[in-house]
Design an enzyme around this catalytic site. Sequence first.
Site, PDB file in Angstrom:
ATOM      1  N   ARG A   1      35.458  43.980  35.296  1.00 56.81           N
ATOM      2  CA  ARG A   1      35.762  44.960  36.349  1.00 56.81           C
ATOM      3  C   ARG A   1      35.513  46.372  35.808  1.00 56.81           C
ATOM      4  O   ARG A   1      36.408  46.993  35.241  1.00 56.81           O
ATOM      5  CB  ARG A   1      37.217  44.814  36.790  1.00 56.81           C
ATOM      6  CG  ARG A   1      37.516  43.519  37.554  1.00 56.81           C
ATOM      7  CD  ARG A   1      38.995  43.458  37.925  1.00 56.81           C
ATOM      8  NE  ARG A   1      39.287  42.524  39.002  1.00 56.81           N
ATOM      9  CZ  ARG A   1      39.833  41.323  38.824  1.00 56.81           C
ATOM     10  NH1 ARG A   1      40.109  40.886  37.614  1.00 56.81           N
ATOM     11  NH2 ARG A   1      40.090  40.552  39.872  1.00 56.81           N
TER      12      ARG A   1
ATOM     13  N   ARG B   1      30.577  43.770  37.057  1.00 58.42           N
ATOM     14  CA  ARG B   1      30.690  44.103  38.474  1.00 58.42           C
ATOM     15  C   ARG B   1      30.623  45.635  38.558  1.00 58.42           C
ATOM     16  O   ARG B   1      31.392  46.322  37.872  1.00 58.42           O
ATOM     17  CB  ARG B   1      32.037  43.581  38.976  1.00 58.42           C
ATOM     18  CG  ARG B   1      32.162  43.492  40.476  1.00 58.42           C
ATOM     19  CD  ARG B   1      33.034  44.535  41.090  1.00 58.42           C
ATOM     20  NE  ARG B   1      34.347  44.701  40.556  1.00 58.42           N
ATOM     21  CZ  ARG B   1      35.435  44.039  40.964  1.00 58.42           C
ATOM     22  NH1 ARG B   1      35.349  43.128  41.874  1.00 58.42           N
ATOM     23  NH2 ARG B   1      36.615  44.320  40.453  1.00 58.42           N
TER      24      ARG B   1
ATOM     25  N   ASN C   1      39.963  36.819  46.265  1.00 57.99           N
ATOM     26  CA  ASN C   1      41.113  37.691  46.558  1.00 57.99           C
ATOM     27  C   ASN C   1      40.837  38.506  47.821  1.00 57.99           C
ATOM     28  O   ASN C   1      41.662  38.569  48.729  1.00 57.99           O
ATOM     29  CB  ASN C   1      41.385  38.664  45.399  1.00 57.99           C
ATOM     30  CG  ASN C   1      41.585  37.948  44.086  1.00 57.99           C
ATOM     31  OD1 ASN C   1      41.933  36.775  44.066  1.00 57.99           O
ATOM     32  ND2 ASN C   1      41.363  38.645  42.992  1.00 57.99           N
ATOM     33  N   ASP C   2      39.676  39.131  47.840  1.00 62.15           N
ATOM     34  CA  ASP C   2      39.338  39.915  49.023  1.00 62.15           C
ATOM     35  C   ASP C   2      38.906  39.036  50.185  1.00 62.15           C
ATOM     36  O   ASP C   2      39.212  39.331  51.336  1.00 62.15           O
ATOM     37  CB  ASP C   2      38.243  40.941  48.692  1.00 62.15           C
ATOM     38  CG  ASP C   2      38.840  42.196  48.081  1.00 62.15           C
ATOM     39  OD1 ASP C   2      39.840  42.688  48.619  1.00 62.15           O
ATOM     40  OD2 ASP C   2      38.325  42.666  47.054  1.00 62.15           O
TER      41      ASP C   2
ATOM     42  N   ARG D   1      46.298  42.334  50.730  1.00 63.12           N
ATOM     43  CA  ARG D   1      46.673  41.676  49.483  1.00 63.12           C
ATOM     44  C   ARG D   1      47.733  42.431  48.690  1.00 63.12           C
ATOM     45  O   ARG D   1      48.304  41.906  47.744  1.00 63.12           O
ATOM     46  CB  ARG D   1      45.430  41.442  48.614  1.00 63.12           C
ATOM     47  CG  ARG D   1      44.731  42.682  48.182  1.00 63.12           C
ATOM     48  CD  ARG D   1      43.372  42.394  47.595  1.00 63.12           C
ATOM     49  NE  ARG D   1      43.405  42.195  46.163  1.00 63.12           N
ATOM     50  CZ  ARG D   1      42.319  42.176  45.388  1.00 63.12           C
ATOM     51  NH1 ARG D   1      41.106  42.289  45.921  1.00 63.12           N
ATOM     52  NH2 ARG D   1      42.421  42.008  44.105  1.00 63.12           N
TER      53      ARG D   1
ATOM     54  N   CYS E   1      35.366  33.988  41.305  1.00 67.39           N
ATOM     55  CA  CYS E   1      36.035  34.797  40.281  1.00 67.39           C
ATOM     56  C   CYS E   1      37.340  35.426  40.759  1.00 67.39           C
ATOM     57  O   CYS E   1      37.918  36.256  40.072  1.00 67.39           O
ATOM     58  CB  CYS E   1      35.095  35.872  39.744  1.00 67.39           C
ATOM     59  SG  CYS E   1      34.553  37.037  41.000  1.00 67.39           S
TER      60      CYS E   1
HETATM   61  C1  PEP Z   1      38.228  39.397  44.388  1.00 73.87           C
HETATM   62  O1  PEP Z   1      38.336  40.154  45.346  1.00 73.87           O
HETATM   63  O2  PEP Z   1      38.439  38.168  44.441  1.00 73.87           O
HETATM   64  C2  PEP Z   1      37.835  39.917  43.066  1.00 73.87           C
HETATM   65  C3  PEP Z   1      37.595  39.113  42.071  1.00 73.87           C
HETATM   66  O3  PEP Z   1      37.762  41.267  42.912  1.00 73.87           O
HETATM   67  P1  PEP Z   1      39.063  42.206  42.781  1.00 73.87           P
HETATM   68  O4  PEP Z   1      40.251  41.315  42.605  1.00 73.87           O
HETATM   69  O5  PEP Z   1      38.814  43.088  41.627  1.00 73.87           O
HETATM   70  O6  PEP Z   1      39.057  42.919  44.095  1.00 73.87           O
HETATM   71 MG    MG Z   2      37.479  42.131  45.274  1.00 75.33          MG
END
Ligand code: PEP
Ligand code: MG
Length: 594
Positions: free
Chosen positions: A305, A341, A463-464, A474, A511
């Site tokens: 990240r 990323r 996650n997003d 979130r 991921c």
């Molecule tokens: C996600 O969104 O799943 C991700 C891996 O990126 P981040 O958690 O940094 O938004």
């Molecule tokens: Mg994300």
Amino acid sequence: MDGPDAGEVVMKGIPVSHGIGIGPVFAETESFPSEAEAHLVAPEDVPAELKRLEVAMRLAREELAKVREEAARKVGDHDARIFLVHLQVLEDRSLQEQIEASIRDEGVSAEAGVAHVIGRYADAFSKLEDPLARERATDVKDVGRRLLRHLSSSVEETTASPPTRYILVTKELFPSDAARLDRDRLAGIVTEVGGKASHAAILARALGIPAVTGVRQTARLLGGKTTIVDGRDGTVVVDPTKETLERYLRGAEAVERVRTALAAEPALPAVTRDGVAIDVLVNVENAGDVMPEDLGDVAGIGLYRTEFVYMDRDSFPSEDEQFEVYRRVVERAGHREVVFRTIDIGGDKRLPYFRVKDEDNPALGWRGYRISDEWPDMFIAQVRALLRASAFGHVKIMLPMITTVEEVRRAVAYVDDVRSDLARRKVAFAEHVPLGVMVEVPAAVFAIESMLKEVDFVSIGSNDLIQYLLAVDRNNARVANLSQPLNPSVLRAVQTVIRAANAAGRPVSLCGEMAGSYYCTLVLLGLGLRRFSMARHYVHGVGRLIRAVTMKEAEQVARRVLAFTTTAEVKAFLNARTREIFREMGIAIDEVAL
Ligand code: PEP
Ligand code: MG
């Protein structure tokens, strides 16, 4: 929400660091005593007060330098950078002069002088319109607290009197607090303020201390004798009943037992019983985590990240500064790949020096690749640094929060321009640096086939993706229970992406946190996922699960799961099956929420 027993209080927050912590509460109630007593001193005592100030400033500087060194060792140079900012505040001559003037002109004690001036500085910052500049108030106050500690005759007492092992409860965790977090003394952390992406949360995770943020009214915790922090699901229990306490004590023991049992046998290489090799990769937030010994057998870094390279600074890092970081990372990673990323700011991840207007819905706002797209200077500097680093290791570049094919095409064009320019200038870079996109926005799921034609690989940012697919913020503790990776719609979206990528012969990884959830391993495997990228903590468990099954079994699981219509059914089924597999390995995982 009150628990079943009159004395027991159950609160919900956002889990930010795994594990169960149980202990007495130690509350850091004070943030900054803005109304430190205006303790008047006689004119003849003024020189002594000035001397005390001078000593306190020196001690604070020495302490900060030590804390910084310690933090750099524990969590890496990058996360320790905030202490440099604090040091700069302390070294600001005009700050010292103003405090001295306050002591002299108002005839007050050194404490009062510090409180006045720091209070004034912090006030000025907190009144600024720009929310990012407002956050500077926190740093100034943090420095003020440190100075007051050194001035106080009972210097150590505010922090040295907590019990040997305790739950730290504080409204907000300052970066400097986080660095003196001692894994051996801290059983857990509860805070009111701060999301998953806050520095404190990241440091707590790096140190493996169970932590929950977003707990409202932490004052309710203060009277409690024993508190439980469940960093697995964000539960905090104050004054638990005997039954609750016993349940969590068993849970904590089980977490520990499972950790030991999992580590007892090799987890990697992750090859299924019928010989299918799976890549297990790790997610990384700072360069300090990238030590060859920490990477062990993992296939590489599946998500680096990079926005954390931009944090804790006063300005954007230059291309050269970034290049140094990225080069160090790939060199340390050795033969392993590193998927960088590109900068993913906006939403809840802000940079103190980058002004972004407040947005009503930041998660739907100017974030992720959208910023790079509109601000190519920043993006191009990063891409140049990454491509230059590719001459020293195995670099892949990945774009966050992609929504449309047009965005991908523009990014590809920028990257191609950088390549041509570097080539013209005879700057070394790897011939093939794969470019991929994250699938985090539902639109990208539906456009996956077109996306795959533009890029070398994709990675599912669950996650997003969950946030956008299920319309669940979130970072909002109030709706955290609705954020369900095993919701049938989420699984179908994941299946769509994996299928399309496999059919197109393009690598696909996942991921988000889902990749490290033991509940999800079997179904993801059965859906055709061959690359899992997760926090280091989960590598062993996921690896062991993969080694325990055949593809046929995993595919059967996926088929069963896709036939269910509710999350509850999916969860119940996967829960039972996963536990059974662990049991067959001799690991009693029953009391650990997977
Ligand atoms: C996600 O969104 O799943 C991700 C891996 O990126 P981040 O958690 O940094 O938004
Ligand atoms: Mg994300």
